[in-house]
Design a protein around this motif. Sequence first.
Motif, PDB file in Angstrom:
ATOM      1  N   VAL A  28      -7.245  -1.492  -3.136  1.00 20.23           N
ATOM      2  CA  VAL A  28      -6.686  -0.275  -3.740  1.00 20.23           C
ATOM      3  C   VAL A  28      -5.241  -0.145  -3.268  1.00 20.23           C
ATOM      4  O   VAL A  28      -4.945  -0.418  -2.101  1.00 20.23           O
ATOM      5  CB  VAL A  28      -7.479   0.968  -3.271  1.00 20.23           C
ATOM      6  CG1 VAL A  28      -6.926   2.225  -3.881  1.00 20.23           C
ATOM      7  CG2 VAL A  28      -8.945   0.824  -3.586  1.00 20.23           C
ATOM      8  N   ARG A  32      -1.038   4.155  -2.674  1.00 20.95           N
ATOM      9  CA  ARG A  32      -0.712   5.382  -3.416  1.00 20.95           C
ATOM     10  C   ARG A  32      -1.935   5.973  -4.107  1.00 20.95           C
ATOM     11  O   ARG A  32      -1.922   7.111  -4.542  1.00 20.95           O
ATOM     12  CB  ARG A  32       0.401   5.113  -4.422  1.00 20.95           C
ATOM     13  CG  ARG A  32      -0.029   4.250  -5.579  1.00 20.95           C
ATOM     14  CD  ARG A  32       1.042   4.176  -6.659  1.00 20.95           C
ATOM     15  NE  ARG A  32       0.501   3.474  -7.794  1.00 20.95           N
ATOM     16  CZ  ARG A  32       1.079   2.460  -8.386  1.00 20.95           C
ATOM     17  NH1 ARG A  32       2.241   2.031  -7.963  1.00 20.95           N
ATOM     18  NH2 ARG A  32       0.512   1.882  -9.420  1.00 20.95           N
ATOM     19  N   ASP A  33      -3.016   5.176  -4.241  1.00 20.78           N
ATOM     20  CA  ASP A  33      -4.243   5.651  -4.878  1.00 20.78           C
ATOM     21  C   ASP A  33      -5.279   6.127  -3.863  1.00 20.78           C
ATOM     22  O   ASP A  33      -6.441   6.315  -4.203  1.00 20.78           O
ATOM     23  CB  ASP A  33      -4.842   4.549  -5.760  1.00 20.78           C
ATOM     24  CG  ASP A  33      -3.955   4.225  -6.951  1.00 20.78           C
ATOM     25  OD1 ASP A  33      -3.190   5.125  -7.380  1.00 20.78           O
ATOM     26  OD2 ASP A  33      -4.015   3.090  -7.450  1.00 20.78           O
ATOM     27  N   SER A  82      -9.945   4.468 -13.028  1.00 21.93           N
ATOM     28  CA  SER A  82     -10.279   5.796 -13.543  1.00 21.93           C
ATOM     29  C   SER A  82     -11.472   6.456 -12.856  1.00 21.93           C
ATOM     30  O   SER A  82     -11.817   7.580 -13.175  1.00 21.93           O
ATOM     31  CB  SER A  82     -10.460   5.815 -15.068  1.00 21.93           C
ATOM     32  OG  SER A  82     -11.727   5.346 -15.451  1.00 21.93           O
ATOM     33  N   ARG A  94     -13.284   7.794  -9.110  1.00 17.51           N
ATOM     34  CA  ARG A  94     -12.870   8.249  -7.773  1.00 17.51           C
ATOM     35  C   ARG A  94     -14.065   8.117  -6.842  1.00 17.51           C
ATOM     36  O   ARG A  94     -15.187   8.471  -7.207  1.00 17.51           O
ATOM     37  CB  ARG A  94     -12.359   9.685  -7.818  1.00 17.51           C
ATOM     38  CG  ARG A  94     -11.015   9.783  -8.535  1.00 17.51           C
ATOM     39  CD  ARG A  94     -10.519  11.208  -8.692  1.00 17.51           C
ATOM     40  NE  ARG A  94     -10.489  11.977  -7.486  1.00 17.51           N
ATOM     41  CZ  ARG A  94      -9.456  12.028  -6.622  1.00 17.51           C
ATOM     42  NH1 ARG A  94      -8.391  11.318  -6.834  1.00 17.51           N
ATOM     43  NH2 ARG A  94      -9.515  12.797  -5.565  1.00 17.51           N
ATOM     44  N   GLU A 138      -8.992   6.019  -5.780  1.00 16.43           N
ATOM     45  CA  GLU A 138      -9.053   5.980  -7.240  1.00 16.43           C
ATOM     46  C   GLU A 138      -9.033   4.519  -7.670  1.00 16.43           C
ATOM     47  O   GLU A 138      -8.122   3.768  -7.301  1.00 16.43           O
ATOM     48  CB  GLU A 138      -7.876   6.727  -7.858  1.00 16.43           C
ATOM     49  CG  GLU A 138      -8.021   6.870  -9.343  1.00 16.43           C
ATOM     50  CD  GLU A 138      -7.073   7.896  -9.932  1.00 16.43           C
ATOM     51  OE1 GLU A 138      -6.693   7.696 -11.089  1.00 16.43           O
ATOM     52  OE2 GLU A 138      -6.748   8.871  -9.258  1.00 16.43           O
TER      53      GLU A 138
END
Length: 131
Positions: A78, A81-82, A22, A24, A19
């Motif tokens: 990134v 956690r994303d 916003s 993906r 992610e």
Amino acid sequence: MMMNKEAKEYRIGDIVKAEVRSGRYAAELLELDGPRALVKVLAVLEHPDQGDLHQPYNPDVAMFHERRALSYTEKTKVLLRDLEPFSGEVPDYTESLKAAVAQSIQSLDRLNRWTAKALESIRQLEKDYKL
């Protein structure tokens, strides 16, 4: 090998969902660096949202942001956690971008139709209330 707080293991070369602002993406994991990872974009799974993310659905903001999808093979950092594991076949970038844009347009069209219907209802209630 690194693990994030959800105890998922990632290795260099893994295909992950990432992610980013916003959007993906399906991406290849290139580097692990503490709480961050460097990934290379392979496909667009969800197009980034437009507008001010802190004031969603508000067209009257000081700056209405246009967000482009990351490019094919673009590299970006990134937070771990994303990331999520990716399963299945990675779609073709161009086809995935086309599908993600179409999905965004469809969602916005649905929201636009909902707004029109809600406005129609509230105008009728305004008459019923004799306001």
